[in-house]
Design an enzyme around this catalytic site. Structure first.
Site, PDB file in Angstrom:
ATOM      1  N   ASP A  11       0.861  -1.195   0.000  1.00 44.80           N
ATOM      2  CA  ASP A  11       0.000   0.000   0.000  1.00 44.80           C
ATOM      3  C   ASP A  11       0.890   1.236   0.000  1.00 44.80           C
ATOM      4  O   ASP A  11       2.071   1.164   0.329  1.00 44.80           O
ATOM      5  CB  ASP A  11      -0.904   0.012   1.247  1.00 44.80           C
ATOM      6  CG  ASP A  11      -1.860   1.202   1.246  1.00 44.80           C
ATOM      7  OD1 ASP A  11      -2.635   1.336   0.283  1.00 44.80           O
ATOM      8  OD2 ASP A  11      -1.822   2.014   2.186  1.00 44.80           O
ATOM      9  N   SER A  12       0.283   2.364  -0.356  1.00 44.07           N
ATOM     10  CA  SER A  12       1.027   3.619  -0.334  1.00 44.07           C
ATOM     11  C   SER A  12       1.421   4.011   1.098  1.00 44.07           C
ATOM     12  O   SER A  12       2.321   4.817   1.289  1.00 44.07           O
ATOM     13  CB  SER A  12       0.167   4.728  -0.937  1.00 44.07           C
ATOM     14  OG  SER A  12      -1.024   4.853  -0.194  1.00 44.07           O
ATOM     15  N   CYS A  74      -4.140  -1.211  -2.359  1.00 40.79           N
ATOM     16  CA  CYS A  74      -4.326   0.237  -2.456  1.00 40.79           C
ATOM     17  C   CYS A  74      -5.174   0.466  -3.702  1.00 40.79           C
ATOM     18  O   CYS A  74      -4.803   0.010  -4.799  1.00 40.79           O
ATOM     19  CB  CYS A  74      -2.964   0.909  -2.604  1.00 40.79           C
ATOM     20  SG  CYS A  74      -3.039   2.672  -2.945  1.00 40.79           S
ATOM     21  N   GLU A 159      -4.491   9.967   8.181  1.00 41.26           N
ATOM     22  CA  GLU A 159      -3.025   9.945   8.316  1.00 41.26           C
ATOM     23  C   GLU A 159      -2.570  10.788   9.507  1.00 41.26           C
ATOM     24  O   GLU A 159      -1.555  10.512  10.122  1.00 41.26           O
ATOM     25  CB  GLU A 159      -2.363  10.476   7.040  1.00 41.26           C
ATOM     26  CG  GLU A 159      -2.370   9.503   5.881  1.00 41.26           C
ATOM     27  CD  GLU A 159      -1.302   8.411   6.015  1.00 41.26           C
ATOM     28  OE1 GLU A 159      -0.196   8.711   6.477  1.00 41.26           O
ATOM     29  OE2 GLU A 159      -1.599   7.263   5.638  1.00 41.26           O
ATOM     30  N   CYS A 193     -11.309   3.049  -0.684  1.00 42.95           N
ATOM     31  CA  CYS A 193      -9.980   3.500  -0.259  1.00 42.95           C
ATOM     32  C   CYS A 193      -9.704   2.799   1.058  1.00 42.95           C
ATOM     33  O   CYS A 193     -10.567   2.775   1.950  1.00 42.95           O
ATOM     34  CB  CYS A 193      -9.953   5.011  -0.057  1.00 42.95           C
ATOM     35  SG  CYS A 193      -8.409   5.585   0.688  1.00 42.95           S
ATOM     36  N   HIS A 195      -7.990   3.504   3.536  1.00 43.81           N
ATOM     37  CA  HIS A 195      -7.939   4.329   4.745  1.00 43.81           C
ATOM     38  C   HIS A 195      -9.330   4.537   5.369  1.00 43.81           C
ATOM     39  O   HIS A 195      -9.443   4.826   6.557  1.00 43.81           O
ATOM     40  CB  HIS A 195      -7.394   5.723   4.425  1.00 43.81           C
ATOM     41  CG  HIS A 195      -5.916   5.816   4.361  1.00 43.81           C
ATOM     42  ND1 HIS A 195      -5.184   5.213   3.367  1.00 43.81           N
ATOM     43  CD2 HIS A 195      -5.025   6.450   5.158  1.00 43.81           C
ATOM     44  CE1 HIS A 195      -3.907   5.489   3.554  1.00 43.81           C
ATOM     45  NE2 HIS A 195      -3.776   6.230   4.627  1.00 43.81           N
TER      46      HIS A 195
HETATM   47  N1  DGL Z   1      -4.850   3.740   0.581  1.00 45.61           N
HETATM   48  C1  DGL Z   1      -4.985   4.406  -0.686  1.00 45.61           C
HETATM   49  C2  DGL Z   1      -6.184   3.848  -1.459  1.00 45.61           C
HETATM   50  O1  DGL Z   1      -6.717   2.838  -1.121  1.00 45.61           O
HETATM   51  C3  DGL Z   1      -5.157   5.885  -0.563  1.00 45.61           C
HETATM   52  C4  DGL Z   1      -4.040   6.604   0.090  1.00 45.61           C
HETATM   53  C5  DGL Z   1      -3.228   7.430  -0.852  1.00 45.61           C
HETATM   54  O2  DGL Z   1      -3.731   8.396  -1.424  1.00 45.61           O
HETATM   55  O3  DGL Z   1      -2.060   7.078  -0.980  1.00 45.61           O
HETATM   56  O4  DGL Z   1      -6.613   4.416  -2.433  1.00 45.61           O
END
Ligand code: DGL
Length: 277
Positions: A11-12, A74, A159, A193, A195
């Site tokens: 993931d990012s 992600c 975050e 997403c 998050h």
């Molecule tokens: N976790 C990323 C997603 O599922 C979003 C976070 C990011 O923008 O890096 O899209």
């Protein structure tokens, strides 16, 4: 036979830990290796080329660590980079390994949750503007009307540990109002997403109770279990010693402090520079 290895999860940043949690719950015997590209997060606001470059570096790193199978946990990377990696890079760099994303399993099953056939998708700018969800859902469930909403502040709120604060109330309510204004028949809302599950308490506060909230963890985990059943040639190359390792491209202590919120347990992470130059 090729050496066995763990399932790579990428993931990012921290968001993919919400998916990893579900994967470990569903497949507790397997080894996992998580990589969070925290030094370069967020991906959601970046260009196609940048997201592709970062994602490919992450995939190559996980292959170097011996992963026969990688889950791109992600949505942004799945939307922007996965197809290129699968079709262009994989045949050259690792034709016998596999890279899977989160969009396909989600769109394959989303139609089973909605009665009204009206669903809403919430995501980052990268994910929503790619239209990946619109295109894929239309393939599997052409009768479903899909409305989308970019929630640009939701990832920064999470975050920064502000998911329970008043700022979260403001932005969650604002984006939910927008999507329900676009289509008041929505009965299913997809958190596209990784998050966003951390904002579920706030989302529930502002969403009419008849609307279902779908987070992807369980969907992706169920789909992976089925995939392994259908692909014994990949399954037999996976280590099963219940080891879970964490790597981050940023400070490991910060990762360990924040990760618990997403993963629900303590982590012991190692820092890596992805072996880039
Ligand atoms: N976790 C990323 C997603 O599922 C979003 C976070 C990011 O923008 O890096 O899209």
């Amino acid at each position: 036979m090729a050496e066995k290895g763990p399932i790579g999860v990428f993931d990012s940043g921290y968001g993919g830990l919400t998916v990893l949690k579900s994967l470990v719950k569903k497949l507790p015997n397997y080894d996992f290796l998580y990589l969070g590209d925290n030094a370069r997060t967020p991906y959601g606001t970046r260009s196609f080329q940048t997201i592709y470059q970062y994602s490919l570096q992450a995939v190559k790193y996980l292959f170097d660590q011996g992963c026969p199978l990688i889950i791109v946990a992600c949505n942004t990377a799945s939307a922007k980079a996965l197809r290129n990696i699968q079709q262009k890079d994989l045949p050259k760099i690792a034709p016998d390994r596999r890279v899977l994303g989160v969009i396909r399993p989600t769109t394959e099953s989303i139609g089973h949750f909605t009665a009204s056939r009206h669903i809403g998708i919430l995501g980052t700018k990268g994910t929503i503007q790619s239209e990946s969800y619109l295109i894929e859902i239309n393939k599997f469930f052409p009768d479903i009307r899909v409305s989308q909403e970019i929630c640009p502040m939701w990832v920064p709120l999470v975050e920064n540990g502000e998911q329970d604060g008043a700022g979260a109330d403001y932005f969650v309510q604002k984006n939910l109002d927008q999507i329900l204004k676009a289509d008041h028949k929505i009965d299913t809302l997809l958190l596209a997403c990784t998050h966003y599950p951390l904002l579920i308490p706030k989302i529930k506060k502002y969403l009419p109770p008849h609307i279902k909230i779908i987070d992807q963890g369980k969907i992706v985990a169920d789909s992976l279990a089925e995939y392994l059943h259908r692909h014994p040639e990949i399954e037999k190359r996976l280590l099963k010693s219940r080891s879970i390792k964490f790597f981050t491209t940023d400070d490991e202590n910060t990762f360990n402090e924040k990760a618990t919120l997403f993963y629900g347990r303590k982590t012991i992470a190692e820092k890596t520079d992805l072996n880039i130059g």
